[in-house]
Design a protein around this motif. Structure first.
Motif, PDB file in Angstrom:
ATOM      1  N   GLY A  63       6.137  84.793 -20.993  1.00  0.00           N
ATOM      2  CA  GLY A  63       6.720  86.064 -21.391  1.00  0.00           C
ATOM      3  C   GLY A  63       7.225  86.811 -20.176  1.00  0.00           C
ATOM      4  O   GLY A  63       7.427  86.221 -19.105  1.00  0.00           O
ATOM      5  N   THR A  88       5.519  91.020 -22.668  1.00  0.00           N
ATOM      6  CA  THR A  88       6.305  90.938 -23.900  1.00  0.00           C
ATOM      7  C   THR A  88       6.796  89.511 -24.091  1.00  0.00           C
ATOM      8  O   THR A  88       7.346  88.906 -23.161  1.00  0.00           O
ATOM      9  CB  THR A  88       7.499  91.905 -23.868  1.00  0.00           C
ATOM     10  OG1 THR A  88       7.000  93.253 -23.935  1.00  0.00           O
ATOM     11  CG2 THR A  88       8.429  91.673 -25.056  1.00  0.00           C
ATOM     12  N   LEU A  89       6.592  89.000 -25.299  1.00  0.00           N
ATOM     13  CA  LEU A  89       7.032  87.654 -25.669  1.00  0.00           C
ATOM     14  C   LEU A  89       8.233  87.752 -26.601  1.00  0.00           C
ATOM     15  O   LEU A  89       8.391  88.747 -27.319  1.00  0.00           O
ATOM     16  CB  LEU A  89       5.907  86.909 -26.393  1.00  0.00           C
ATOM     17  CG  LEU A  89       4.543  86.833 -25.700  1.00  0.00           C
ATOM     18  CD1 LEU A  89       3.549  86.110 -26.600  1.00  0.00           C
ATOM     19  CD2 LEU A  89       4.660  86.143 -24.363  1.00  0.00           C
ATOM     20  N   THR A  91      10.356  87.401 -29.899  1.00  0.00           N
ATOM     21  CA  THR A  91       9.863  87.642 -31.258  1.00  0.00           C
ATOM     22  C   THR A  91       9.539  86.359 -32.004  1.00  0.00           C
ATOM     23  O   THR A  91       8.726  86.356 -32.926  1.00  0.00           O
ATOM     24  CB  THR A  91      10.901  88.443 -32.062  1.00  0.00           C
ATOM     25  OG1 THR A  91      12.182  87.801 -31.958  1.00  0.00           O
ATOM     26  CG2 THR A  91      11.020  89.866 -31.535  1.00  0.00           C
ATOM     27  N   ARG A  93       8.131  83.680 -30.768  1.00  0.00           N
ATOM     28  CA  ARG A  93       7.157  82.861 -30.050  1.00  0.00           C
ATOM     29  C   ARG A  93       5.740  83.321 -30.358  1.00  0.00           C
ATOM     30  O   ARG A  93       5.453  84.523 -30.342  1.00  0.00           O
ATOM     31  CB  ARG A  93       7.406  82.927 -28.541  1.00  0.00           C
ATOM     32  CG  ARG A  93       6.483  82.019 -27.718  1.00  0.00           C
ATOM     33  CD  ARG A  93       6.984  81.917 -26.308  1.00  0.00           C
ATOM     34  NE  ARG A  93       8.348  81.384 -26.296  1.00  0.00           N
ATOM     35  CZ  ARG A  93       9.201  81.547 -25.291  1.00  0.00           C
ATOM     36  NH1 ARG A  93       8.832  82.239 -24.240  1.00  0.00           N
ATOM     37  NH2 ARG A  93      10.406  81.031 -25.361  1.00  0.00           N
ATOM     38  N   ASN A  94       4.870  82.383 -30.648  1.00  0.00           N
ATOM     39  CA  ASN A  94       3.469  82.697 -30.880  1.00  0.00           C
ATOM     40  C   ASN A  94       2.733  82.866 -29.554  1.00  0.00           C
ATOM     41  O   ASN A  94       3.145  82.338 -28.527  1.00  0.00           O
ATOM     42  CB  ASN A  94       2.798  81.586 -31.692  1.00  0.00           C
ATOM     43  CG  ASN A  94       3.372  81.478 -33.096  1.00  0.00           C
ATOM     44  OD1 ASN A  94       3.753  82.479 -33.701  1.00  0.00           O
ATOM     45  ND2 ASN A  94       3.442  80.260 -33.615  1.00  0.00           N
ATOM     46  N   HIS A 104       2.961  92.042 -26.351  1.00  0.00           N
ATOM     47  CA  HIS A 104       3.932  92.708 -27.219  1.00  0.00           C
ATOM     48  C   HIS A 104       4.993  91.680 -27.585  1.00  0.00           C
ATOM     49  O   HIS A 104       5.108  90.636 -26.938  1.00  0.00           O
ATOM     50  CB  HIS A 104       4.595  93.893 -26.494  1.00  0.00           C
ATOM     51  CG  HIS A 104       3.644  94.839 -25.832  1.00  0.00           C
ATOM     52  ND1 HIS A 104       3.163  95.955 -26.446  1.00  0.00           N
ATOM     53  CD2 HIS A 104       3.094  94.819 -24.585  1.00  0.00           C
ATOM     54  CE1 HIS A 104       2.355  96.610 -25.612  1.00  0.00           C
ATOM     55  NE2 HIS A 104       2.300  95.932 -24.482  1.00  0.00           N
ATOM     56  N   TRP A 105       5.782  91.990 -28.602  1.00  0.00           N
ATOM     57  CA  TRP A 105       6.868  91.092 -29.003  1.00  0.00           C
ATOM     58  C   TRP A 105       8.163  91.880 -29.144  1.00  0.00           C
ATOM     59  O   TRP A 105       8.171  93.003 -29.675  1.00  0.00           O
ATOM     60  CB  TRP A 105       6.537  90.412 -30.332  1.00  0.00           C
ATOM     61  CG  TRP A 105       5.612  89.243 -30.191  1.00  0.00           C
ATOM     62  CD1 TRP A 105       5.970  87.916 -30.111  1.00  0.00           C
ATOM     63  CD2 TRP A 105       4.180  89.272 -30.107  1.00  0.00           C
ATOM     64  NE1 TRP A 105       4.846  87.131 -29.971  1.00  0.00           N
ATOM     65  CE2 TRP A 105       3.736  87.929 -29.972  1.00  0.00           C
ATOM     66  CE3 TRP A 105       3.227  90.288 -30.109  1.00  0.00           C
ATOM     67  CZ2 TRP A 105       2.395  87.591 -29.855  1.00  0.00           C
ATOM     68  CZ3 TRP A 105       1.890  89.959 -29.993  1.00  0.00           C
ATOM     69  CH2 TRP A 105       1.483  88.616 -29.863  1.00  0.00           C
TER      70      TRP A 105
END
Length: 290
Positions: A63, A88-89, A91, A93-94, A104-105
């Motif tokens: 991330g 933040t990853l 959206t 991605r698990n 966060h996503w």
């Protein structure tokens, strides 16, 4: 051909194995790892030794640094450093196992993924989502002061926001300015805004007998100047003497100068607001109850 270390330096300290092999060779990468010039950060990813813990954590989770952690990278002022890095990853991605982090996503740009940090604009918005108004305002003020973000850009980005934190972000964008000279000054101004104390402007220039002096926050009608005094504000005996003279000149010209320390602004905000209200009321008759 450039060495693996030279390539990593050019790429910001880390890269994928595929990219390194393409720019150098598989053998060169293996030799660099064996010598300790390069470290394997996670599967398929390599970096220079000594990468910061936060960057290594972002890479481990695949991330980018965001929110308070990105603010630190952008050198924006924070009241406290985050206990765990904010990551933040994308959206889609698990979460994967990795070092402790606040996840966060969001949709991420290629530049953000490449640099492993959110953009300055997104960082300001993310901080406005989760920080109290005063701390978020200090981040926004400092970002504007860099010149890399304009007030129009910030306002447009906030208007396009959706989800949690938008009301706070709208308030931040409405109050933000590039003028404040310090984190403490922004925090002091936020107390007045929250309390509804009007009339104070940041970095007001006062003419004193042909000499221009600047005060942190000035009320031009009441002639009240507020100074946010940090830990090492004066710095030297010469600076201290110059500041004392400036304060005395302001008083002699009819200004009331109130000086507030870090401990007072952060630890006793109610007293700070009450003191400012009382001072303004004595000058122009504004009711102390607002």
């Amino acid at each position: 051909m450039a060495s693996v270390v030279e390539v990593l330096v050019r790429l910001g300290g880390w890269s994928t194995a595929a990219e390194l092999v393409q720019l150098t060779s598989r053998r060169a990468l293996a030799d660099a790892v064996r010598r300790g010039d390069v470290e394997r950060l996670t599967r398929g990813t390599y970096g220079l030794p000594g990468l910061t813990k936060d960057v290594a954590t972002a890479i481990a989770h695949d991330g980018v640094l965001s929110h308070l952690s990105a603010a630190e990278v952008w050198r924006l002022p924070l009241l406290d450093s985050p206990a765990k890095p904010h990551i933040t990853l994308p959206t889609n991605r698990n979460a994967r196992s990795g070092p402790p982090a606040v996840l966060h996503w969001a949709d991420l740009s290629r530049t953000e993924v490449r640099k492993r940090r959110t953009s300055l604009e997104r960082t300001v918005l993310d901080c406005a989502r989760i920080l109290p108004f005063g701390e978020a305002l200090a981040v926004a003020d400092a970002a504007l002061a860099t010149g890399r973000l304009t007030l129009d850009e910030l306002a447009a980005a906030v208007l396009a926001m959706r989800g949690p934190g938008r009301p706070n972000a709208l308030q931040v964008a409405a109050a933000a300015t590039r003028l404040p000279d310090s984190f403490l000054e922004s925090m002091l101004r936020s107390l007045l805004i929250t309390a509804g104390v009007e009339g104070f402007e940041p970095q007001v220039v006062v003419e004193l007998g042909g000499v221009r002096v600047r005060v942190d926050l000035g009320h031009r009608v009441a002639l009240v100047a507020l100074e946010a005094e940090g830990y090492e504000f004066h710095g030297s005996a010469v600076k201290f003497a110059a500041d004392c003279r400036r304060y005395d000149d302001l008083v002699a010209a009819g200004w009331l100068v109130l000086r507030f320390t870090y401990q007072q602004v952060i630890g006793d905000p109610e007293w700070v607001v009450a003191t400012v209200r009382s001072a303004v009321a004595q000058r122009i008759g504004v009711p102390t109850n607002g």
